[in-house]
Design an enzyme around this catalytic site. Structure first.
Site, mmCIF file in Angstrom:
data_model
loop_
_atom_site.group_PDB
_atom_site.id
_atom_site.type_symbol
_atom_site.label_atom_id
_atom_site.label_comp_id
_atom_site.label_asym_id
_atom_site.label_seq_id
_atom_site.Cartn_x
_atom_site.Cartn_y
_atom_site.Cartn_z
ATOM 1 C CB CYS A 104 -16.620 36.758 -90.262
ATOM 2 S SG CYS A 104 -17.930 35.896 -91.047
ATOM 3 C CG HIS B 93 -15.373 39.977 -91.991
ATOM 4 N ND1 HIS B 93 -14.787 39.053 -92.834
ATOM 5 C CD2 HIS B 93 -16.716 40.062 -91.952
ATOM 6 C CE1 HIS B 93 -15.777 38.217 -93.147
ATOM 7 N NE2 HIS B 93 -16.842 38.683 -92.518
ATOM 8 C CG ASN C 280 -17.971 37.157 -95.495
ATOM 9 O OD1 ASN C 280 -17.144 36.580 -94.957
ATOM 10 N ND2 ASN C 280 -19.088 37.571 -95.036
HETATM 11 O O1 UT7 Z 1 -19.937 37.905 -92.224
HETATM 12 C C1 UT7 Z 1 -20.831 38.372 -91.839
HETATM 13 C C2 UT7 Z 1 -22.021 37.837 -93.032
HETATM 14 N N1 UT7 Z 1 -23.093 38.549 -93.248
HETATM 15 C C3 UT7 Z 1 -23.061 39.872 -93.548
HETATM 16 O O2 UT7 Z 1 -22.115 40.588 -93.614
HETATM 17 C C4 UT7 Z 1 -24.286 40.298 -94.387
HETATM 18 C C5 UT7 Z 1 -24.796 41.949 -94.161
HETATM 19 N N2 UT7 Z 1 -25.899 42.111 -94.956
HETATM 20 C C6 UT7 Z 1 -25.850 42.688 -96.644
HETATM 21 O O3 UT7 Z 1 -24.894 42.424 -96.706
HETATM 22 C C7 UT7 Z 1 -27.118 42.949 -96.963
HETATM 23 O O4 UT7 Z 1 -28.031 43.017 -95.986
HETATM 24 C C8 UT7 Z 1 -27.569 41.804 -98.207
HETATM 25 C C9 UT7 Z 1 -26.351 41.992 -99.236
HETATM 26 C C10 UT7 Z 1 -27.511 40.375 -97.648
HETATM 27 C C11 UT7 Z 1 -28.869 42.260 -98.844
HETATM 28 O O5 UT7 Z 1 -28.795 43.508 -98.950
HETATM 29 P P1 UT7 Z 1 -29.892 44.576 -98.599
HETATM 30 O O6 UT7 Z 1 -29.459 46.085 -99.393
HETATM 31 O O7 UT7 Z 1 -30.083 44.449 -97.417
HETATM 32 O O8 UT7 Z 1 -31.326 43.910 -99.420
HETATM 33 P P2 UT7 Z 1 -32.666 43.712 -98.523
HETATM 34 O O9 UT7 Z 1 -32.209 42.029 -97.683
HETATM 35 O O10 UT7 Z 1 -33.314 44.668 -98.239
HETATM 36 O O11 UT7 Z 1 -33.525 43.070 -99.907
HETATM 37 C C12 UT7 Z 1 -33.751 44.184 -100.953
HETATM 38 C C13 UT7 Z 1 -34.720 43.429 -102.073
HETATM 39 C C14 UT7 Z 1 -35.620 42.663 -101.415
HETATM 40 O O12 UT7 Z 1 -36.652 42.536 -102.596
HETATM 41 P P3 UT7 Z 1 -38.045 43.435 -102.156
HETATM 42 O O13 UT7 Z 1 -38.571 42.968 -101.106
HETATM 43 O O14 UT7 Z 1 -37.564 44.932 -102.176
HETATM 44 O O15 UT7 Z 1 -38.902 43.277 -103.362
HETATM 45 C C15 UT7 Z 1 -34.829 41.270 -101.531
HETATM 46 O O16 UT7 Z 1 -36.015 40.142 -102.140
HETATM 47 O O17 UT7 Z 1 -33.661 42.786 -102.739
HETATM 48 C C16 UT7 Z 1 -34.017 41.431 -102.852
HETATM 49 N N3 UT7 Z 1 -33.106 40.604 -102.936
HETATM 50 C C17 UT7 Z 1 -32.411 40.213 -104.187
HETATM 51 N N4 UT7 Z 1 -32.501 40.830 -105.431
HETATM 52 C C18 UT7 Z 1 -31.842 40.429 -106.240
HETATM 53 C C19 UT7 Z 1 -32.266 40.064 -101.833
HETATM 54 N N5 UT7 Z 1 -31.119 39.137 -102.436
HETATM 55 C C20 UT7 Z 1 -31.245 39.526 -103.778
HETATM 56 C C21 UT7 Z 1 -30.601 39.077 -104.977
HETATM 57 N N6 UT7 Z 1 -30.602 39.437 -106.196
HETATM 58 N N7 UT7 Z 1 -29.282 38.292 -104.527
#
Ligand code: UT7
Length: 354
Positions: free
Chosen positions: A141, A281, A311
């Site tokens: 990215c 980004h 993204n």
């Molecule tokens: O260009 C660089 C590329 N990458 C990035 O910039 C990504 C950077 N990271 C992020 O944007 C965030 O970490 C995410 C959007 C990927 C995830 O958000 P988060 O607030 O960090 O969520 P998390 O991984 O802490 O997950 C929280 C909960 C989990 O459930 P439990 O374990 O609390 O029950 C996940 O399983 O949300 C769940 N979860 C979802 N629920 C509904 C994860 N993805 C989803 C989803 N829909 N799509």
């Protein structure tokens, strides 16, 4: 015949001396590279959160609250090259630049259509550019910023005058559409920019800063395609689709934005207060908000369009820049800062003065 008499020789050296003094005092303004135009292209198909909710267990509410993304574009028949060519044509048209003017093409991509030839060589061919150099950059990215930095250095040290820089991605082809933690984030598209040496049109790139960090914990990985040779069949790629540790990347991203902005401002001798727009980004609006808070910069100065396009990796910054410049022409003297981070891990920023 005496070509220069004493007076003539004296006048000649006097002019040289005055010229030298002016440039020593004011800085040598003849050596500059400017980003003079942008262009972008998106695939036709719009994929909204509701449609993704039919593919994986998620919801519009979750995606909107956790990322800010509402829709993204995904390719059907479009390719990395077709999107790149479209974006490039728009940037060239806005700059009034013909294919025959361009002598450097760099394409930032992690999803080239072919391994050989490079995307840049194919873009160059399709546009009818037939001089200078063309090559790809993989810095995920941060790829567009790496390419701008590289092009600027090449233009300042070598004989290149007009560069086409493109970020083009078809991430939908490497995304795992069964993994809700990644497939909600990414989109396809292309953004392009024309860089020109010694232009008076504004857009001088005052400073760039690029950096890499070892991704010790494999926070963002997409393995190679399966390789079997007559000599070795043991290479079994585990992650042929994009795999990401979202929280790790999130933490890295916030610090990378803060550090990269701080570094490029220091290089250019400018302060955050002087920046008119920051174009980061477009990964997650919460990343942008956290970085803005840490830097104590008002969020309104960060340009955000991720709600519409998601993204798009190396295409994200030039697509956003293009949208910004289409809606609001920068005024003379405005400082625009672009900043990115991504797989590798990589980070980079550039400060541009209009
Ligand atoms: O260009 C660089 C590329 N990458 C990035 O910039 C990504 C950077 N990271 C992020 O944007 C965030 O970490 C995410 C959007 C990927 C995830 O958000 P988060 O607030 O960090 O969520 P998390 O991984 O802490 O997950 C929280 C909960 C989990 O459930 P439990 O374990 O609390 O029950 C996940 O399983 O949300 C769940 N979860 C979802 N629920 C509904 C994860 N993805 C989803 C989803 N829909 N799509």
């Amino acid at each position: 015949m005496e070509l220069l008499n004493w007076d003539g020789t004296f006048s000649f050296f006097l002019i040289i001396a005055i010229h030298y003094i002016i440039h020593t005092v004011n800085g040598d303004d003849s050596l500059k590279v400017s980003l003079i135009s942008t262009g972008s292209a998106l695939p036709e198909k719009v994929l909204d959160n509701t449609e993704i909710s039919t593919m994986v267990e998620t919801s519009d509410q979750w995606i909107t609250e956790r990322t800010g993304i509402k829709t993204r574009r995904v390719v059907t028949t479009e390719t990395t090259i077709s999107l790149a060519v479209e974006a490039s044509k728009r940037a060239m048209e806005k700059a009034g630049v013909a294919p025959s003017d361009i002598d450097l093409v760099i394409c930032a991509t992690i999803t080239p259509d072919t391994v050989v030839p490079s995307a840049a060589c194919r873009i160059r061919h399709e546009l009818g550019i037939d001089k200078g150099a063309a090559f790809d950059v993989n810095a995920a990215c941060s790829g567009f910023i790496y390419s701008v930095s590289l092009a600027r250095s090449l233009m300042l040290t070598e004989d290149y005058n007009t560069a086409l820089i493109v970020g083009s991605e078809v991430l939908s082809r490497i995304v795992d559409w069964t993994d809700r933690t990644t497939c909600i984030l990414f989109g396809d598209g292309a953004g392009a920019a024309i860089l020109k040496k010694d232009s008076d049109l504004g857009g001088e790139i005052l400073a760039t800063h690029i950096e890499s960090f070892n991704d010790i914990q494999n926070a963002l990985v997409c393995d190679n395609y399966p390789i079997e040779t007559p000599f070795y069949t043991g290479y079994k790629p585990e992650k042929t689709k994009l795999v990401m540790d979202g929280q790790q990347v999130f933490r890295f991203a916030v610090n990378a934005i803060v550090d990269s902005i701080t570094a490029v401002l220091k290089k250019a001798g400018k302060t955050a207060d002087e920046i008119k727009y920051i174009v980061p980004h477009q990964a997650n609006v919460r990343i942008i908000d956290s970085a803005a808070n840490k830097l104590k910069i008002d969020k309104s100065r960060f340009f955000v369009n991720l709600h519409k396009v998601g993204n798009t990796s190396s295409a994200s910054i030039p697509i956003a820049l293009d949208e910004l410049f289409d809606s609001e022409k920068p005024q003379k003297g405005d400082l625009v800062l672009i900043v990115g981070f991504g797989g590798g891990l990589t980070a980079g920023s550039a400060l541009i003065r209009y």
